[in-house]
Write an enzyme that holds these catalytic residues in place. Structure first.
Site, PDB file in Angstrom:
ATOM      1  N   HIS A 196      29.489  86.083  64.392  1.00  0.00           N
ATOM      2  CA  HIS A 196      30.504  86.480  65.801  1.00  0.00           C
ATOM      3  C   HIS A 196      31.832  86.028  65.071  1.00  0.00           C
ATOM      4  O   HIS A 196      32.621  86.093  64.226  1.00  0.00           O
ATOM      5  CB  HIS A 196      30.178  85.483  66.808  1.00  0.00           C
ATOM      6  CG  HIS A 196      30.418  83.619  66.333  1.00  0.00           C
ATOM      7  ND1 HIS A 196      29.433  82.763  65.591  1.00  0.00           N
ATOM      8  CD2 HIS A 196      31.198  82.512  66.443  1.00  0.00           C
ATOM      9  CE1 HIS A 196      30.090  81.839  65.083  1.00  0.00           C
ATOM     10  NE2 HIS A 196      31.172  81.246  66.052  1.00  0.00           N
ATOM     11  N   HIS A 238      34.606  84.359  65.653  1.00  0.00           N
ATOM     12  CA  HIS A 238      35.652  82.913  65.646  1.00  0.00           C
ATOM     13  C   HIS A 238      36.207  83.132  64.374  1.00  0.00           C
ATOM     14  O   HIS A 238      35.054  83.182  62.866  1.00  0.00           O
ATOM     15  CB  HIS A 238      34.537  82.113  65.958  1.00  0.00           C
ATOM     16  CG  HIS A 238      35.103  81.643  67.519  1.00  0.00           C
ATOM     17  ND1 HIS A 238      33.740  80.693  67.327  1.00  0.00           N
ATOM     18  CD2 HIS A 238      35.890  82.428  68.545  1.00  0.00           C
ATOM     19  CE1 HIS A 238      33.973  80.183  68.904  1.00  0.00           C
ATOM     20  NE2 HIS A 238      35.227  81.137  69.336  1.00  0.00           N
ATOM     21  N   ASP A 275      36.040  80.818  61.686  1.00  0.00           N
ATOM     22  CA  ASP A 275      35.269  79.922  60.461  1.00  0.00           C
ATOM     23  C   ASP A 275      34.090  80.515  60.329  1.00  0.00           C
ATOM     24  O   ASP A 275      33.826  80.242  58.527  1.00  0.00           O
ATOM     25  CB  ASP A 275      34.868  78.505  60.914  1.00  0.00           C
ATOM     26  CG  ASP A 275      34.267  78.870  62.782  1.00  0.00           C
ATOM     27  OD1 ASP A 275      33.675  79.752  63.066  1.00  0.00           O
ATOM     28  OD2 ASP A 275      33.033  77.607  62.351  1.00  0.00           O
ATOM     29  N   HIS A 276      34.332  81.784  60.740  1.00  0.00           N
ATOM     30  CA  HIS A 276      32.693  82.942  60.730  1.00  0.00           C
ATOM     31  C   HIS A 276      33.261  84.365  59.786  1.00  0.00           C
ATOM     32  O   HIS A 276      32.308  84.922  59.522  1.00  0.00           O
ATOM     33  CB  HIS A 276      31.708  83.246  60.911  1.00  0.00           C
ATOM     34  CG  HIS A 276      31.313  81.846  61.747  1.00  0.00           C
ATOM     35  ND1 HIS A 276      29.865  81.589  61.487  1.00  0.00           N
ATOM     36  CD2 HIS A 276      31.667  80.639  62.662  1.00  0.00           C
ATOM     37  CE1 HIS A 276      29.366  80.346  62.101  1.00  0.00           C
ATOM     38  NE2 HIS A 276      30.462  79.476  62.619  1.00  0.00           N
ATOM     39  N   HIS A 326      27.078  80.664  72.776  1.00  0.00           N
ATOM     40  CA  HIS A 326      28.200  80.121  72.494  1.00  0.00           C
ATOM     41  C   HIS A 326      28.913  80.989  73.145  1.00  0.00           C
ATOM     42  O   HIS A 326      28.491  81.831  74.479  1.00  0.00           O
ATOM     43  CB  HIS A 326      28.562  80.806  70.304  1.00  0.00           C
ATOM     44  CG  HIS A 326      29.334  79.978  70.218  1.00  0.00           C
ATOM     45  ND1 HIS A 326      29.639  78.363  70.143  1.00  0.00           N
ATOM     46  CD2 HIS A 326      30.434  79.989  69.376  1.00  0.00           C
ATOM     47  CE1 HIS A 326      30.396  78.434  69.429  1.00  0.00           C
ATOM     48  NE2 HIS A 326      30.959  78.836  69.081  1.00  0.00           N
ATOM     49  N   ASP A 338      26.052  79.348  65.805  1.00  0.00           N
ATOM     50  CA  ASP A 338      26.826  78.810  66.638  1.00  0.00           C
ATOM     51  C   ASP A 338      26.478  79.402  67.929  1.00  0.00           C
ATOM     52  O   ASP A 338      26.258  80.065  68.253  1.00  0.00           O
ATOM     53  CB  ASP A 338      28.626  78.813  66.922  1.00  0.00           C
ATOM     54  CG  ASP A 338      29.183  78.583  65.396  1.00  0.00           C
ATOM     55  OD1 ASP A 338      28.551  78.178  64.499  1.00  0.00           O
ATOM     56  OD2 ASP A 338      30.382  77.936  65.764  1.00  0.00           O
ATOM     57  N   HIS A 395      26.946  73.757  59.773  1.00  0.00           N
ATOM     58  CA  HIS A 395      27.943  74.330  60.732  1.00  0.00           C
ATOM     59  C   HIS A 395      28.304  72.571  61.032  1.00  0.00           C
ATOM     60  O   HIS A 395      28.838  72.487  61.983  1.00  0.00           O
ATOM     61  CB  HIS A 395      27.736  74.582  61.854  1.00  0.00           C
ATOM     62  CG  HIS A 395      28.853  75.485  62.047  1.00  0.00           C
ATOM     63  ND1 HIS A 395      29.093  74.593  63.508  1.00  0.00           N
ATOM     64  CD2 HIS A 395      28.907  76.650  61.887  1.00  0.00           C
ATOM     65  CE1 HIS A 395      30.038  75.153  63.860  1.00  0.00           C
ATOM     66  NE2 HIS A 395      30.562  76.534  62.854  1.00  0.00           N
TER      67      HIS A 395
END
Length: 307
Positions: A62, A64, A66-67, A142, A212, A270
């Site tokens: 996805h 976001h 942090d990914h 998510h 997530d 995570h």
């Protein structure tokens, strides 16, 4: 025949002094798949001796940061190293626009073409179908459209019991047709079934990556029976209400999914940066699913019993 998962990053949202954001390297028979690409991923690849040129597929769960934040530097480095072959990137809708904007500023002299494939975040879909492996994306739950990934090794060709080759005087042609699934007919007319003549050399192996997501039993259905399951476990169960607000799962809930899915092993990751010591999350999960491990940077997990 290698099938392994190396943890490159296990932190959620914020990097910590000893945890990078989400990233993993799946090695399937020396074909490398990068799963998520948090900040610092290329540093981790260097640290653990994983060659950039061997990565031909990147799977982004996805959009976001942090990914994703690590992909910009990685794509640039691949170009500076002289990459020529296309790089296939799978991600939910929006990544192509992000990369277009990035390359409008930093794309001069790119030596290869990143090919973006848009994931369907509403239903299961086979996104890679190779000689030995299929990868299926499936919806997660998510705050924004998110996918998990299911890696499934294809069933190997059956082997013939060696003692039966001599017993039935099987020719090379007979052997080929039997290995391809045919029964064998004796001169007397008796039929020897393929299952009697052959055996499966090993059970096909499988790995599921669930980034997530809120707790949802539908996930257990999709990943049922996998050899190795990675499932996010951002918070302890004492914070389950906050986990729902943020679209995340607790360690206990991750273990419940593993138990329902009858998976063989569970890896949790995570982790929220609030946990300096994540043993509390491990112990919580192990009470429900004892064969649980922490996703620690540098660890490699072998999928299934075959190594």
């Amino acid at each position: 025949m290698t099938f392994s998962v190396t943890i490159l990053g296990s932190s959620s949202a914020l990097p910590t002094t000893n945890r990078f954001p989400s990233a993993q390297l799946v090695n399937m028979r020396e074909h490398h798949y990068l799963v998520d690409c948090g900040e610092g991923t290329q540093m981790q690849l260097r640290k653990y001796g994983i060659g950039f040129s061997r990565i031909n597929h990147i799977l982004i769960s996805h959009l976001h940061g942090d990914h994703l934040f690590g992909i910009f530097g990685l794509l640039s480095t691949m170009s500076m190293l002289g990459r020529k072959t296309p790089l296939h990137i799978f991600a939910p809708a929006g990544l192509q626009q992000i990369l277009n904007e990035h390359f409008s500023h930093f794309g001069d002299g790119m030596t290869y073409t990143p090919v973006v494939h848009e994931l369907n975040t509403e239903r299961d879909e086979v996104i890679v179908d190779s000689r030995s492996l299929t990868i299926t994306s499936f919806p997660l739950y998510h705050r924004i459209p998110t996918c998990g990934f299911l890696f499934q090794e294809k069933t190997p060709q059956r082997n013939i019991h060696k003692e039966l080759i001599a017993r039935y005087s099987l020719s090379l042609r007979d052997i080929v047709t039997i290995k391809n699934g045919a029964d064998y007919t004796l001169q007397s007319g008796k039929i020897i079934s393929n299952t009697e003549l052959t055996y499966l050399p090993y059970a096909p192996r499988s790995y599921a990556y669930c980034s997530d997501t809120m707790y949802n039993e539908q996930v257990a259905r999709v990943v049922h029976g996998v050899d190795l399951l990675y499932h996010e476990a951002t918070f302890a169960n004492s914070m389950r209400e906050f986990a729902v607000e943020r679209g995340h799962t607790t360690a206990l809930q991750a273990a419940q999914i593993a138990k329902q899915a009858e998976t063989k092993e569970l890896v949790i990751g995570h982790f929220s940066s609030r946990y300096k010591n994540v043993d509390i999350l491990l112990h919580e999960a192990q009470k429900v699913f004892p064969n649980t491990h922490l996703a620690e940077e540098g660890l490699t997990f072998h999928v299934g019993n075959l190594q």
